[in-house]
Design a protein around this motif. Structure first.
Motif, mmCIF file in Angstrom:
data_model
loop_
_atom_site.group_PDB
_atom_site.id
_atom_site.type_symbol
_atom_site.label_atom_id
_atom_site.label_comp_id
_atom_site.label_asym_id
_atom_site.label_seq_id
_atom_site.Cartn_x
_atom_site.Cartn_y
_atom_site.Cartn_z
ATOM 1 N N CYS A 86 -0.917 -1.452 5.016
ATOM 2 C CA CYS A 86 -0.244 -2.530 4.295
ATOM 3 C C CYS A 86 -1.172 -3.743 4.308
ATOM 4 C CB CYS A 86 1.099 -2.854 4.937
ATOM 5 S SG CYS A 86 2.058 -4.096 4.037
ATOM 6 N N PRO A 87 -2.137 -3.790 3.386
ATOM 7 C CA PRO A 87 -3.130 -4.888 3.371
ATOM 8 C C PRO A 87 -2.520 -6.171 2.816
ATOM 9 C CG PRO A 87 -3.494 -3.408 1.532
ATOM 10 C CD PRO A 87 -2.368 -2.811 2.325
ATOM 11 N N THR A 88 -1.832 -6.910 3.644
ATOM 12 C CA THR A 88 -1.063 -8.066 3.185
ATOM 13 C C THR A 88 -1.920 -9.191 2.625
ATOM 14 O OG1 THR A 88 -1.040 -8.980 5.445
ATOM 15 C CG2 THR A 88 0.796 -7.562 4.795
ATOM 16 N N ASP A 155 7.883 -0.514 -7.203
ATOM 17 C CA ASP A 155 6.981 -0.985 -6.150
ATOM 18 C C ASP A 155 7.724 -1.205 -4.848
ATOM 19 O OD1 ASP A 155 4.679 -1.324 -8.033
ATOM 20 O OD2 ASP A 155 6.058 -2.797 -8.910
ATOM 21 N N MET A 156 9.029 -1.351 -4.953
ATOM 22 C CA MET A 156 9.860 -1.637 -3.792
ATOM 23 C C MET A 156 11.265 -1.115 -4.085
ATOM 24 S SD MET A 156 10.372 -5.441 -2.309
ATOM 25 C CE MET A 156 11.983 -5.925 -1.735
ATOM 26 N N LYS A 399 0.786 2.297 -5.070
ATOM 27 C CA LYS A 399 0.864 1.333 -6.167
ATOM 28 C C LYS A 399 -0.285 0.328 -6.157
ATOM 29 C CE LYS A 399 4.734 2.907 -7.824
ATOM 30 N NZ LYS A 399 4.855 3.419 -9.205
ATOM 31 N N GLY A 400 -1.163 0.464 -5.200
ATOM 32 C CA GLY A 400 -2.293 -0.457 -5.103
ATOM 33 C C GLY A 400 -2.053 -1.526 -4.052
ATOM 34 N N ASP A 401 -3.149 -2.020 -3.495
ATOM 35 C CA ASP A 401 -3.054 -2.993 -2.406
ATOM 36 C C ASP A 401 -2.362 -4.282 -2.827
ATOM 37 O OD1 ASP A 401 -4.359 -1.165 -0.883
ATOM 38 O OD2 ASP A 401 -6.279 -2.241 -0.801
ATOM 39 N N GLU A 402 -2.638 -4.763 -4.055
ATOM 40 C CA GLU A 402 -2.058 -6.029 -4.486
ATOM 41 C C GLU A 402 -0.538 -5.931 -4.612
ATOM 42 O OE1 GLU A 402 -3.994 -7.305 -8.031
ATOM 43 O OE2 GLU A 402 -5.874 -7.834 -7.011
ATOM 44 N N LYS A 403 -0.063 -4.833 -5.145
ATOM 45 C CA LYS A 403 1.388 -4.678 -5.276
ATOM 46 C C LYS A 403 2.062 -4.525 -3.913
ATOM 47 C CE LYS A 403 1.727 -2.923 -10.020
ATOM 48 N NZ LYS A 403 2.711 -3.923 -10.503
ATOM 49 N N ALA A 404 1.411 -3.820 -2.997
ATOM 50 C CA ALA A 404 1.963 -3.701 -1.650
ATOM 51 C C ALA A 404 2.047 -5.077 -0.991
ATOM 52 C CB ALA A 404 1.113 -2.755 -0.809
#
Length: 518
Positions: A86-88, A155-156, A399-404
């Protein structure tokens, strides 16, 4: 804190499968083929209606207090490194607003409050834009998620508490524990039980959001007509019988207690609650929390005694069942049934705002919202205690790091003290953090209308111990169908021990099938 590895190709990932998840009245079984992370739909086993002979048996309830010695001796812990990252911080380098979709199951006043919070979040910053998509309910959201391709999933998503093991093993979601670790998020203000509820085998998979528990709803004028103190509600099951007897004897209502056999209420969820209240395990392996459960235990002497007590109340004319409570409102409508009314019922605390609004709107002529009393859920011990219901927030993987990172940012907004204070005040849900009760608007709501605080206080008063945490079962939805069918049969006069034994056999078969697939 050591840096997390973001190259998933060099990490070992467990072979996880989604299987045996019940949806609505039917069961949906899903499993992924070897070597892939897919959700394939099969036709699963469906719990059959229990068919047992009639019997009338006298019993009393077990009034033992929860047993704190039921703590797990060991707990299987799965390292976070086995699961998606989870790359916040990925949101910081996003070129523009990151758009995410959130599938939820909130309706009516609950949806209105969620929309208000989300609009406020979108307006408060320019990095993330959240689009809400109402799936009309939990079951519909679960069904749609399982049947959707990875690209068409949100995405969630909001999942209810009974799906914890299934979706933790689905290989499609990012554990919230990874987001907490990566961001260094402070969870110290949170009620530990709310986080524990969504932790399985050492990993916190979801963030609690709309936390509820069962409470007693009663009509104060009917208490007064029966000579009962309307400010003091029954706490034990024996007190429920005594109050019901007074209500019937004084013609204050046709019945004292309105029961139901719904899967997410009197036929499923409440049974789990009462086992927790008594400090008795519902399933082996510490309710499935220290290791996957292999069998249920609800056909125990405690379970038989409990259901005999309820059956006796119906047989003695002190209680009535409205069936499966399909609308979710049948139990409340029975309280104001002009033909044969009741005085008390147990329902989720999440209904409180809607119930008060409906009464204030004139649903029941002659009653005002002030006539609705709320007390702790009665049970087989003298001290109120509950486990969590409601639902939690999950981040979808792939979904990609940005969306996570964007989903995590939105989640952190929804669980701020300010947002939780507003959410609990408007809905009747329990705030997941203690500091939310000390700020507006919740501090004023609790002070001016203590009915909204009942669910919070009984959650705080629940003793520690694994038996006090809800069971975690892979096919938990289907197991609730089995217990609901047994409950309906028992309420209609079936032999209690036989009905519970049949339901347990069905549940154990479902668990064995699930475990074999996973």
């Amino acid at each position: 804190m050591s840096p997390r590895i973001h190259d998933r190709s060099i990490r070992r990932r467990p072979a996880l499968r989604l299987a045996a998840l019940g949806v609505a009245a039917a069961s949906v079984a899903a499993a992924c083929s070897s070597g892939e992370s897919a959700l394939d739909i099969d036709s699963g086993d469906q719990a059959a209606t229990t068919d047992a002979p009639d019997a009338t048996t006298d019993a009393t309830t077990d009034a033992t207090s929860p047993d704190d010695t039921a703590l797990a001796s060991t707990t299987t812990v799965a390292p976070l490194e086995q699961f998606p990252d989870c790359p916040t911080s990925a949101l910081d380098s996003a070129a523009g607003p990151v758009e995410i979709t959130f599938w939820h199951g909130m309706n009516d006043v609950l949806e209105d409050s969620l929309v208000e919070l989300t609009d406020a979040y979108n307006a408060s910053q320019g990095q993330v834009k959240v689009t809400l998509q109402n799936q009309t309910g939990y079951d519909a959201a679960i069904d749609k998620y399982i049947q959707s391709s990875p690209d068409s999933r949100p995405d969630m998503i909001q999942f209810p508490e009974y799906t914890l093991q299934t979706f933790a093993q689905s290989d499609t979601l990012i554990p919230i524990g990874a987001c907490i670790e990566d961001s260094g998020f402070d969870t110290s203000p949170f009620l530990a039980r709310t986080l524990d509820a969504y932790t399985w085998q050492g990993v916190q998979w979801a963030m609690p959001f709309n936390v509820s528990n069962p409470v007693l709803y009663y009509l104060r004028p009917k208490f007064e007509a029966a000579g009962l103190d309307p400010d003091v509600s029954p706490i034990t099951l024996e007190e429920m019988r005594s109050a019901s007897q007074a209500i019937v004897d004084n013609d204050a209502a046709t019945y004292g207690w309105v029961l139901d056999s719904g899967t997410d209420s009197g036929g499923g969820w409440f049974l789990e609650q009462w086992f927790s209240r008594a400090g008795v395990l519902y399933a082996d392996n510490d309710n499935g929390r220290s290791a996957p459960a292999t069998e249920v235990l609800f056909d125990s002497p405690e379970g038989t005694e409990l259901m005999m007590f309820l059956q006796d109340m119906i047989n003695d004319g002190l209680a009535v069942s409205v069936g499966d409570n399909a609308s979710g409102q049948d139990i409340f409508l029975k309280l104001i049934d002009p033909a044969a009314d009741g005085a008390m019922t147990i329902g989720t605390s999440a209904s409180l705002g809607g119930v008060l609004s409906a009464i204030a709107g004139g649903l029941a002529p002659g009653l005002t919202d002030a006539d609705v009393g709320v007390g702790p859920m009665p049970g087989p011990s003298p001290e109120p205690a509950v486990n969590l219901g409601g639902a939690s927030l999950w981040i979808v993987d792939g979904k990609g790091d940005e969306k996570a990172a964007a989903a995590w940012d939105y989640i952190t907004y929804l669980i701020t003290a300010e947002a939780q204070s507003q959410w609990a005040s408007q809905t009747g849900y329990v705030p997941i953090r203690s500091d939310a009760v000390d700020i507006e608007p919740l501090v004023s709501t609790y002070a001016s209308d203590p009915r909204f605080r009942v669910a919070y206080d009984q959650l705080l008063g629940t003793p520690e111990g694994v038996a006090s945490l809800a069971p975690v079962l892979g096919p938990q939805r289907e197991v609730r169908v089995a217990t609901a069918n047994a409950t309906a049969a028992i309420f209609n006069g079936a032999d209690v021990a036989s009905a519970l034994a049949d339901a347990a056999a069905q549940a154990n078969a479902l668990i064995a099938s699930y475990n074999q697939r996973n």
